[in-house]
Write a protein that holds these residues in place. Structure first.
Motif, PDB file in Angstrom:
ATOM      1  N   VAL A  21       0.821  -1.218   0.000  1.00 57.09           N
ATOM      2  CA  VAL A  21       0.000   0.000   0.000  1.00 57.09           C
ATOM      3  C   VAL A  21       0.852   1.263   0.000  1.00 57.09           C
ATOM      4  O   VAL A  21       0.308   2.374   0.033  1.00 57.09           O
ATOM      5  CB  VAL A  21      -0.982   0.014   1.191  1.00 57.09           C
ATOM      6  N   GLY A  22       2.171   1.106  -0.037  1.00 54.78           N
ATOM      7  CA  GLY A  22       3.041   2.269  -0.181  1.00 54.78           C
ATOM      8  C   GLY A  22       3.512   2.901   1.103  1.00 54.78           C
ATOM      9  O   GLY A  22       4.102   3.987   1.078  1.00 54.78           O
ATOM     10  N   VAL A  23       3.262   2.263   2.258  1.00 49.18           N
ATOM     11  CA  VAL A  23       3.824   2.774   3.504  1.00 49.18           C
ATOM     12  C   VAL A  23       5.345   2.741   3.410  1.00 49.18           C
ATOM     13  O   VAL A  23       6.041   3.680   3.816  1.00 49.18           O
ATOM     14  CB  VAL A  23       3.326   1.946   4.711  1.00 49.18           C
ATOM     15  N   TYR A  24       5.855   1.638   2.877  1.00 43.96           N
ATOM     16  CA  TYR A  24       7.285   1.512   2.584  1.00 43.96           C
ATOM     17  C   TYR A  24       7.450   1.415   1.080  1.00 43.96           C
ATOM     18  O   TYR A  24       6.878   0.528   0.445  1.00 43.96           O
ATOM     19  CB  TYR A  24       7.876   0.278   3.271  1.00 43.96           C
ATOM     20  N   LYS A  25       8.218   2.303   0.526  1.00 42.60           N
ATOM     21  CA  LYS A  25       8.403   2.382  -0.916  1.00 42.60           C
ATOM     22  C   LYS A  25       9.773   1.836  -1.304  1.00 42.60           C
ATOM     23  O   LYS A  25      10.633   1.644  -0.436  1.00 42.60           O
ATOM     24  CB  LYS A  25       8.261   3.831  -1.381  1.00 42.60           C
ATOM     25  N   PRO A  26       9.976   1.561  -2.602  1.00 45.14           N
ATOM     26  CA  PRO A  26      11.290   1.091  -3.049  1.00 45.14           C
ATOM     27  C   PRO A  26      12.422   1.977  -2.524  1.00 45.14           C
ATOM     28  O   PRO A  26      12.300   3.210  -2.527  1.00 45.14           O
ATOM     29  CB  PRO A  26      11.176   1.165  -4.577  1.00 45.14           C
ATOM     30  N   ASN A  27      13.456   1.315  -2.020  1.00 43.24           N
ATOM     31  CA  ASN A  27      14.669   1.937  -1.463  1.00 43.24           C
ATOM     32  C   ASN A  27      14.497   2.430  -0.026  1.00 43.24           C
ATOM     33  O   ASN A  27      15.465   2.910   0.570  1.00 43.24           O
ATOM     34  CB  ASN A  27      15.184   3.083  -2.343  1.00 43.24           C
ATOM     35  N   ASP A  28      13.291   2.298   0.550  1.00 43.75           N
ATOM     36  CA  ASP A  28      13.122   2.625   1.972  1.00 43.75           C
ATOM     37  C   ASP A  28      13.822   1.574   2.829  1.00 43.75           C
ATOM     38  O   ASP A  28      13.776   0.374   2.534  1.00 43.75           O
ATOM     39  CB  ASP A  28      11.638   2.671   2.349  1.00 43.75           C
ATOM     40  N   ARG A  29      14.449   2.040   3.900  1.00 46.52           N
ATOM     41  CA  ARG A  29      15.175   1.146   4.803  1.00 46.52           C
ATOM     42  C   ARG A  29      14.213   0.579   5.846  1.00 46.52           C
ATOM     43  O   ARG A  29      13.390   1.317   6.403  1.00 46.52           O
ATOM     44  CB  ARG A  29      16.298   1.919   5.478  1.00 46.52           C
ATOM     45  N   LEU A  30      14.317  -0.730   6.099  1.00 47.22           N
ATOM     46  CA  LEU A  30      13.477  -1.384   7.103  1.00 47.22           C
ATOM     47  C   LEU A  30      14.335  -1.757   8.306  1.00 47.22           C
ATOM     48  O   LEU A  30      15.333  -2.473   8.166  1.00 47.22           O
ATOM     49  CB  LEU A  30      12.808  -2.627   6.513  1.00 47.22           C
ATOM     50  N   VAL A  31      13.934  -1.270   9.468  1.00 48.51           N
ATOM     51  CA  VAL A  31      14.686  -1.489  10.699  1.00 48.51           C
ATOM     52  C   VAL A  31      13.856  -2.366  11.630  1.00 48.51           C
ATOM     53  O   VAL A  31      12.678  -2.064  11.886  1.00 48.51           O
ATOM     54  CB  VAL A  31      15.013  -0.145  11.382  1.00 48.51           C
TER      55      VAL A  31
END
Length: 218
Positions: A21-31
């Motif tokens: 749904v776009g909360v995290y988009k391509p290249n966003d870092r996940l911690v």
């Protein structure tokens, strides 16, 4: 151990939906710690979910960190080629194997989705449900598995083609043609209608990307 499996599944589904749904988009870092806090689960199922998503190429390494993967132009083209062929096959098999109840559900879905043409995000979710229903109506578990992988990878695209002006109404018309062919048990027409639907979506996305590049260069 009996309680870890549901947690792992929940964490995986929650992260995947957030990407979708776009909360995290391509290249966003996940911690890990941030995800655990956001979703209210411990870090262990988060870590296991991230490993699973990395194995599926939905996440990639950036040094020691994991980021949401992105698709370049060639990867996107390759994905749409595979999707078009697999979706077309699913429609053909649905025309052959779908029960009357399954066809009725498809008709009801298309009718209900007419109310969403001005809401690209809601229509995108409904569109996914519609296609998944066709996959199930194919009654071929191996095809469904492959299409699930394709649709998970589609989440790596930052936008939906349904956001393009007028695309919602056109997509709905295409969905109605697909269901009509399935209802008539016309395998060739169903397959062709779904092939054309995916091709049009691909062309729409290419135009979106071209417009973004032009805008960035202006």
């Amino acid at each position: 151990m009996s309680q870890s499996r549901p947690n792992q599944k929940d964490a995986y589904s929650l992260i995947l939906e957030a990407i979708d749904v776009g909360v995290y988009k391509p290249n966003d870092r996940l911690v890990e710690s941030d995800l655990a806090e956001r979703f209210g689960v411990s870090r262990t199922p988060i870590r296991e979910a991230l490993q699973r998503l990395e194995t599926q190429s939905l996440l990639e390494r950036d040094g020691r960190s994991l980021i949401v993967a992105s698709l370049d132009h060639n990867q996107m083209a390759e994905l749409y080629i595979v999707r078009r062929e697999l979706e077309g096959l699913a429609a053909k098999l649905a025309a052959r194997h779908a029960t009357e109840e399954e066809i009725s559900v498809l008709r009801d879905m298309v009718s209900a989705d007419d109310a969403l043409v001005d809401d690209p995000i809601a229509l995108s979710k409904a569109n996914r449900r519609f296609h998944e229903q066709i996959h199930l109506a194919s009654h071929n578990r191996y095809l469904v598995q492959q299409l699930n992988l394709v649709h998970r990878t589609m989440a790596l695209m930052a936008t939906t083609s349904l956001a393009a002006k007028g695309r919602g109404e056109i997509a709905q018309s295409e969905h109605k043609n697909i269901v009509s062919a399935i209802e008539r048990r016309d395998e060739a027409a169903a397959g062709q209608a779904l092939n054309d639907h995916i091709s049009t979506a691909f062309m729409t996305r290419l135009k979106q990307d071209a417009g973004q590049r032009g805008g960035n260069g202006a």
